[in-house]
Design a protein around this motif. Structure first.
Motif, mmCIF file in Angstrom:
data_model
loop_
_atom_site.group_PDB
_atom_site.id
_atom_site.type_symbol
_atom_site.label_atom_id
_atom_site.label_comp_id
_atom_site.label_asym_id
_atom_site.label_seq_id
_atom_site.Cartn_x
_atom_site.Cartn_y
_atom_site.Cartn_z
ATOM 1 N N TYR A 144 27.870 2.872 69.173
ATOM 2 C CA TYR A 144 27.827 4.341 68.926
ATOM 3 C C TYR A 144 29.022 5.029 69.295
ATOM 4 N N THR A 145 30.178 4.437 69.256
ATOM 5 C CA THR A 145 31.491 4.862 69.735
ATOM 6 C C THR A 145 32.515 4.941 68.495
ATOM 7 N N LEU A 146 32.380 3.692 67.836
ATOM 8 C CA LEU A 146 33.369 3.216 66.974
ATOM 9 C C LEU A 146 32.941 3.654 65.285
ATOM 10 N N PRO A 147 33.641 4.673 64.880
ATOM 11 C CA PRO A 147 33.370 4.953 63.208
ATOM 12 C C PRO A 147 33.881 3.898 62.499
ATOM 13 N N SER A 148 32.787 2.915 62.053
ATOM 14 C CA SER A 148 33.439 1.954 60.965
ATOM 15 C C SER A 148 32.591 1.661 59.826
ATOM 16 N N GLN A 149 31.539 2.479 59.615
ATOM 17 C CA GLN A 149 30.749 2.458 58.459
ATOM 18 C C GLN A 149 30.754 3.786 57.556
ATOM 19 N N ARG A 150 30.690 3.504 56.236
ATOM 20 C CA ARG A 150 30.874 4.480 55.237
ATOM 21 C C ARG A 150 29.493 5.282 55.276
ATOM 22 N N SER A 177 36.334 9.476 57.734
ATOM 23 C CA SER A 177 35.506 9.105 56.670
ATOM 24 C C SER A 177 34.443 8.239 56.814
ATOM 25 N N PHE A 178 34.420 8.025 58.041
ATOM 26 C CA PHE A 178 33.402 7.024 58.519
ATOM 27 C C PHE A 178 32.324 7.474 59.350
ATOM 28 N N GLN A 179 31.342 6.911 59.959
ATOM 29 C CA GLN A 179 30.574 7.366 61.117
ATOM 30 C C GLN A 179 30.150 5.857 61.801
ATOM 31 N N THR A 180 29.488 5.955 62.940
ATOM 32 C CA THR A 180 29.129 4.778 63.601
ATOM 33 C C THR A 180 27.893 4.161 62.951
ATOM 34 N N LEU A 181 28.085 2.872 63.442
ATOM 35 C CA LEU A 181 26.705 1.883 63.159
ATOM 36 C C LEU A 181 25.335 2.639 63.420
ATOM 37 N N ALA A 182 25.038 3.162 64.767
ATOM 38 C CA ALA A 182 24.069 3.768 64.918
ATOM 39 C C ALA A 182 23.675 4.944 63.771
ATOM 40 N N GLN A 183 24.447 5.566 63.527
ATOM 41 C CA GLN A 183 24.362 6.808 62.453
ATOM 42 C C GLN A 183 23.999 6.120 61.431
ATOM 43 N N THR A 184 24.626 5.169 60.582
ATOM 44 C CA THR A 184 24.443 4.599 59.388
ATOM 45 C C THR A 184 23.137 4.058 59.594
ATOM 46 N N ALA A 185 22.797 3.057 60.415
ATOM 47 C CA ALA A 185 21.341 2.668 60.664
ATOM 48 C C ALA A 185 20.336 3.539 60.440
ATOM 49 N N GLN A 186 20.462 4.653 61.210
ATOM 50 C CA GLN A 186 19.230 5.802 61.082
ATOM 51 C C GLN A 186 19.437 6.284 59.674
ATOM 52 N N ASP A 187 20.618 6.589 59.077
ATOM 53 C CA ASP A 187 20.582 7.128 57.742
ATOM 54 C C ASP A 187 19.744 6.345 56.695
ATOM 55 N N PHE A 188 19.820 4.729 56.945
ATOM 56 C CA PHE A 188 19.262 4.121 56.099
ATOM 57 C C PHE A 188 17.847 3.553 56.697
ATOM 58 N N ASN A 189 17.558 4.035 57.661
ATOM 59 C CA ASN A 189 16.048 3.643 58.410
ATOM 60 C C ASN A 189 16.183 2.264 58.622
ATOM 61 N N SER A 202 19.570 3.820 74.217
ATOM 62 C CA SER A 202 20.552 4.048 73.385
ATOM 63 C C SER A 202 19.878 4.661 72.051
ATOM 64 N N PRO A 203 20.357 5.798 71.492
ATOM 65 C CA PRO A 203 19.822 6.253 70.402
ATOM 66 C C PRO A 203 19.568 5.371 69.050
ATOM 67 N N GLY A 204 18.470 5.041 68.667
ATOM 68 C CA GLY A 204 18.382 4.240 67.225
ATOM 69 C C GLY A 204 17.984 2.839 67.783
ATOM 70 N N LEU A 205 18.068 2.422 68.827
ATOM 71 C CA LEU A 205 17.684 0.937 69.270
ATOM 72 C C LEU A 205 16.124 1.039 69.264
ATOM 73 N N LEU A 206 15.706 -0.287 68.671
ATOM 74 C CA LEU A 206 14.250 -0.371 68.858
ATOM 75 C C LEU A 206 13.732 -1.257 69.843
ATOM 76 N N CYS A 207 14.758 -2.110 70.224
ATOM 77 C CA CYS A 207 14.340 -3.029 71.459
ATOM 78 C C CYS A 207 15.864 -3.656 72.073
ATOM 79 N N ALA A 208 15.745 -3.708 73.478
ATOM 80 C CA ALA A 208 16.951 -4.445 74.137
ATOM 81 C C ALA A 208 16.418 -5.869 74.466
ATOM 82 N N LEU A 209 17.006 -6.800 73.607
ATOM 83 C CA LEU A 209 16.620 -8.146 73.918
ATOM 84 C C LEU A 209 17.203 -8.674 75.010
#
Length: 150
Positions: free
Chosen positions: A19-25, A43-55, A108-115
């Motif tokens: 949630y801090t490193l913009p690494s995804q298109r 031009s990039f967004q975080t993995l959390a943002q991208t995962a949310q965008d793609f469900n 964590s926003p977007g996290l389903l489960c903390a193993l």
């Protein structure tokens, strides 16, 4: 149909890149490397943002972060001191470093489960008690991560 879920190491004090490193298109961005330069983080967004965008659901591994002295030193940011007054200190019956780390990680926003692995029944009992408390709000979570990554 692609990925439905991913598992990756997530911990607010030692591995906050999700949630801090913009690494995804972003989904709407062209994949042409000529229009996107890897060094242009705008031009990039975080993995959390991208995962949310793609469900895509996210499961965290290493939810308690690094082990050993380095991990304990990094986790000192979770002492709940020095946070804005709007961040409520959890009223857990048990406050220990592992419980506090797990509470923030599970928020964590977007996290389903903390193993989390458990070595003893006492660890299981302590961690299950967290289910009786609401996760941090997005504002509270972001305040903690900001403190931990400063």
């Amino acid at each position: 149909s692609g990925f439905r879920f991913v598992q990756l190491p997530v911990s607010p004090h030692s591995m906050p890149e999700m949630y801090t490193l913009p690494s995804q298109r972003p989904p709407s961005t062209s994949t042409s490397t000529s229009t996107l330069e890897r060094n242009d983080n705008s031009s990039f967004q975080t993995l959390a943002q991208t995962a949310q965008d793609f469900n895509i659901g996210i499961f965290s591994s290493r939810s308690l972060g690094s082990s050993g002295r380095k991990g304990r030193t990094q986790a000192k940011c979770l002492d709940w001191k020095g946070l804005p007054p709007s961040v409520r200190v959890p009223s857990f019956p048990i406050h220990n470093l592992q419980t506090d780390i797990l509470h923030v990680t599970r928020s964590s926003p977007g996290l389903l489960c903390a193993l989390v692995g458990h070595k003893t029944p006492a660890n299981v009992e302590s961690n299950l008690k967290l289910a009786n408390f609401p996760p941090l709000t997005r504002h509270e979570f972001e305040s903690v991560v900001k403190k931990c990554t400063a």
